[in-house]
Design an enzyme around this catalytic site. Structure first.
Site, PDB file in Angstrom:
ATOM      1  N   PHE A 165       0.816  -1.222   0.000  1.00 15.93           N
ATOM      2  CA  PHE A 165       0.000   0.000   0.000  1.00 15.93           C
ATOM      3  C   PHE A 165       0.844   1.264   0.000  1.00 15.93           C
ATOM      4  CE2 PHE A 165      -2.633  -3.087   2.359  1.00 15.93           C
ATOM      5  CZ  PHE A 165      -3.813  -3.002   1.644  1.00 15.93           C
TER       6      PHE A 165
ATOM      7  N   LYS B 258      -0.346   9.873  -2.381  1.00 19.73           N
ATOM      8  CA  LYS B 258      -1.593   9.728  -3.150  1.00 19.73           C
ATOM      9  C   LYS B 258      -2.371  11.013  -3.374  1.00 19.73           C
ATOM     10  CE  LYS B 258      -4.597   8.651   0.747  1.00 19.73           C
ATOM     11  NZ  LYS B 258      -5.686   9.604   0.621  1.00 19.73           N
TER      12      LYS B 258
ATOM     13  N   SER C 234      -5.157   2.134  -8.778  1.00 15.73           N
ATOM     14  CA  SER C 234      -6.254   3.087  -8.609  1.00 15.73           C
ATOM     15  C   SER C 234      -7.013   3.233  -9.913  1.00 15.73           C
ATOM     16  CB  SER C 234      -5.661   4.437  -8.205  1.00 15.73           C
ATOM     17  OG  SER C 234      -6.607   5.463  -8.368  1.00 15.73           O
ATOM     18  N   ALA C 235      -8.289   3.536  -9.785  1.00 11.50           N
ATOM     19  CA  ALA C 235      -9.097   3.835 -10.977  1.00 11.50           C
ATOM     20  C   ALA C 235      -8.543   5.051 -11.709  1.00 11.50           C
ATOM     21  CB  ALA C 235     -10.535   4.086 -10.564  1.00 11.50           C
TER      22      ALA C 235
ATOM     23  N   TYR D  74       0.615  11.509 -10.124  1.00 14.68           N
ATOM     24  CA  TYR D  74       0.221  10.418  -9.211  1.00 14.68           C
ATOM     25  C   TYR D  74      -0.311   9.227 -10.007  1.00 14.68           C
ATOM     26  CZ  TYR D  74      -3.032   7.690  -6.445  1.00 14.68           C
ATOM     27  OH  TYR D  74      -3.724   6.647  -5.901  1.00 14.68           O
TER      28      TYR D  74
ATOM     29  N   LYS E  75       1.119   5.067 -10.810  1.00 17.18           N
ATOM     30  CA  LYS E  75       0.361   3.803 -10.710  1.00 17.18           C
ATOM     31  C   LYS E  75       0.380   3.082 -12.054  1.00 17.18           C
ATOM     32  CE  LYS E  75      -0.914   4.161  -6.393  1.00 17.18           C
ATOM     33  NZ  LYS E  75      -0.364   3.275  -5.371  1.00 17.18           N
TER      34      LYS E  75
ATOM     35  N   TYR F   2      -8.486   0.428  -7.136  1.00 15.28           N
ATOM     36  CA  TYR F   2      -9.509   0.897  -6.202  1.00 15.28           C
ATOM     37  C   TYR F   2     -10.292   2.040  -6.818  1.00 15.28           C
ATOM     38  CZ  TYR F   2      -5.928  -0.909  -2.912  1.00 15.28           C
ATOM     39  OH  TYR F   2      -4.975  -1.643  -2.259  1.00 15.28           O
TER      40      TYR F   2
ATOM     41  N   ASN G 133      -8.641  16.360   0.850  1.00 21.28           N
ATOM     42  CA  ASN G 133      -8.948  16.607  -0.563  1.00 21.28           C
ATOM     43  C   ASN G 133     -10.226  15.898  -0.958  1.00 21.28           C
ATOM     44  OD1 ASN G 133      -6.469  17.941  -1.216  1.00 21.28           O
ATOM     45  ND2 ASN G 133      -5.452  15.952  -1.031  1.00 21.28           N
TER      46      ASN G 133
ATOM     47  N   ARG H  43     -19.262   9.217  -8.557  1.00 18.28           N
ATOM     48  CA  ARG H  43     -18.143   8.309  -8.301  1.00 18.28           C
ATOM     49  C   ARG H  43     -18.659   6.992  -7.740  1.00 18.28           C
ATOM     50  NH1 ARG H  43     -16.349  11.872 -10.646  1.00 18.28           N
ATOM     51  NH2 ARG H  43     -14.469  13.122 -10.338  1.00 18.28           N
TER      52      ARG H  43
ATOM     53  N   ARG I 170     -13.636  21.659  -9.866  1.00 17.27           N
ATOM     54  CA  ARG I 170     -12.228  21.471  -9.502  1.00 17.27           C
ATOM     55  C   ARG I 170     -11.479  21.038 -10.760  1.00 17.27           C
ATOM     56  NH1 ARG I 170     -10.933  17.162  -4.785  1.00 17.27           N
ATOM     57  NH2 ARG I 170     -11.768  15.757  -6.362  1.00 17.27           N
TER      58      ARG I 170
ATOM     59  N   GLY J  19      -9.438  19.257 -13.456  1.00 13.05           N
ATOM     60  CA  GLY J  19      -9.004  17.866 -13.568  1.00 13.05           C
ATOM     61  C   GLY J  19     -10.070  16.851 -13.221  1.00 13.05           C
TER      62      GLY J  19
END
Ligand code: UFG
Length: 339
Positions: free
Chosen positions: A80, A84, A124-125, A148, A152, A176, A197, A230, A291, A293
C-alpha cells in the site's frame, strides 16, 4: 501465511491488516508514518486481539528493507505504501516518482532477493484517466492524467514486465475506486493530514464542526443532478477484496488486474444526503466552481472480481456513511487526540 504489509498504518492498510489478522495470518507492517499514525496499529491489535510486528521504515531505505526480509520469510507482500495526493503530485512530480516508483522497485528487488513470488499491488481507478467509456472495465485503455496516476500506471507496466520475466510470480493489481467508510467499531478510520482533498472526509469534518460547509465542486456536469458521480466503496469491502486476491494468487501464477468498486455511481449530492441521514441533521453546503481535472462520472464494472475471486462489495452508501460517521464522531480530531 506470513505477510508483509507496506503502508499498513494508513487508511486502507490498517483495515486490510485487521482483516488479515482476523483471517489468521501473521502480519509484519512497515510504514514510514509520513501520512499515518501508529495508533491505528495499536487499535488493529486491540480489535483483532492479535499481535503484529511493526517497523517504521521508508521504502527508500534499502538496507533496512533488506533486514525485514532476512528477519522473516514471507509468503506474500501486500503493497500500500505510497503518496496519493493528486494536486501535490502535479507540483512535486519527482517526489511522487521517487516515493512510488523507486520505493516499489526497492521493494520488488528485496522481495526477489528473498525469493518471495506473491505480490498484491494498490493501484487506482485513476489509471483510466478521463475515459468516458462507462462502466470502466479492466480492458478500458489506460491514460492517467497526472503524475500520481502515472506512477500507478507505470508500476502496473513494471509488474507486467516482471511477471513476463519470471513466470513463477503471482501478482494482483487492484484498481480501487473511491474508498470510504471505516471499520464498524468506529475505532479505526481515515485520518487525513491537513484539509482533506476527498469528499467523504471533508463532509465528515464539516459534521464535527471542523469546517463551515461542504463545497460542491460544480453542479453543471452532464450527470443526473449535475454533480460529479463516483463509485464509493466501503474500506472493509476493499480489505476483503485483498484477502480474496491473496487466496486466488495461492493457486494461480501470472499477473491479474481487477477493479474493486461496487459498480454503482453516487453523486456528490447523494453522498451529502446519505451522510445527513447518518448524522441525523442537515449539513451546510454551497455550490462552488468545478475542480480542475475532475471528470463528470466514474464507476466500475466489477464483474471480473466477482467471476474470478468470488468477491463483491456488500456494503451500501448508507452503511459507508454510518461507519464513517461513527469513526469521525468518536474521534473528531482523528488519532492524535483521541484515546
Ligand atoms: N468533491 C466535492 N467537494 C469536495 C471534494 C470532492 O464536490 O470537497 C467532489 C469531486 O468534484 C468529485 C467527488 O466529490 O466529483 C469525489 O471527489 P474525491 O476527491 O473524493 O475523489 P476523486 O474521484 O476525485 O479522487 C479519487 C482519489 C484519487 C484518485 C481518483 C481517481 O482520491 O486518488 O479517485 O481514481 F486519483
Amino acid at each position: 501465511m506470513k505477510i508483509l504489509v507496506t503502508g499498513g498504518a494508513g487508511f486502507i492498510g490498517s483495515h486490510t491488516t485487521l482483516a488479515l489478522l482476523e483471517a489468521g495470518h501473521d502480519v509484519v507492517v512497515v510504514d514510514s508514518l509520513a501520512n499515518s499514525d501508529v495508533e491505528s496499529l495499536r487499535r488493529v491489535s486491540d480489535l483483532s486481539k492479535k499481535t503484529l510486528t511493526f517497523r517504521e521504515l521508508d521504502l527508500l531505505d534499502v538496507e533496512s528493507l533488506a533486514e525485514v526480509f532476512t528477519e522473516t520469510i514471507f509468503d506474500a507482500v501486500v503493497h500500500f505504501a505510497g503518496l496519493k495526493a493528486v494536486g501535490e503530485s502535479v507540483t512535486s512530480p519527482l517526489l511522487y516518482y521517487r516515493n512510488n516508483v523507486v520505493g516499489t522497485l526497492n521493494l520488488l528487488d528485496a522481495m526477489i532477493e528473498a525469493g518471495v513470488k506473491t505480490f498484491v499491488f494498490s493501484s487506482s481507478a485513476t489509471v483510466y484517466g478521463d475515459s468516458d467509456a462507462l462502466p470502466l472495465t479492466e480492458g478500458t485503455p489506460l491514460g492517467a492524467t497526472n503524475a500520481y496516476g502515472r506512477t500507478k500506471e507505470q508500476l502496473e507496466g513494471i509488474l507486467t514486465d516482471l511477471v513476463a520475466s519470471d513466470p513463477a510470480m503471482s501478482v494482483a493489481i487492484l484498481r480501487y475506486f473511491n474508498p470510504v467508510g471505516a471499520h464498524e467499531s468506529g475505532r479505526i478510520g481515515e485520518d487525513p493530514r491537513g484539509t482533506p482533498n476527498n469528499l467523504l472526509p471533508f463532509v465528515a469534518q464539516v459534521a464535527v464542526g471542523r469546517h463551515e460547509k461542504v463545497s460542491i465542486y460544480g453542479d453543471d456536469y452532464d450527470t443526473p443532478d449535475g454533480t460529479g458521480v463516483r463509485d464509493y466503496i466501503h474500506v472493509m469491502d476493499l480489505a476483503e477484496g485483498h484477502l480474496a486476491a491473496l487466496d486466488f494468487l495461492m493457486s494461480q501464477k501470472g499477473v491479474f488486474r481487477w477493479n474493486l468498486g461496487t459498480g454503482n455511481g453516487s453523486s456528490v449530492l447523494e453522498v451529502i444526503r446519505a451522510f445527513e441521514r447518518a448524522v441525523g441533521r442537515n449539513l451546510p453546503y454551497a455550490v462552488a466552481a468545478r475542480r480542475p481535472g475532475d471528470s463528470a462520472m466514474s464507476f466500475a464494472d466489477s464483474s471480473a472480481a466477482k467471476r474470478d475471486l468470488g468477491w463483491s462489495a456488500t456494503r451500501d452508501l448508507d452503511q459507508m456513511c454510518a461507519d464513517h460517521w461513527r469513526w469521525q464522531n468518536t474521534n473528531p480530531e482523528g488519532y492524535t487526540t483521541s484515546k
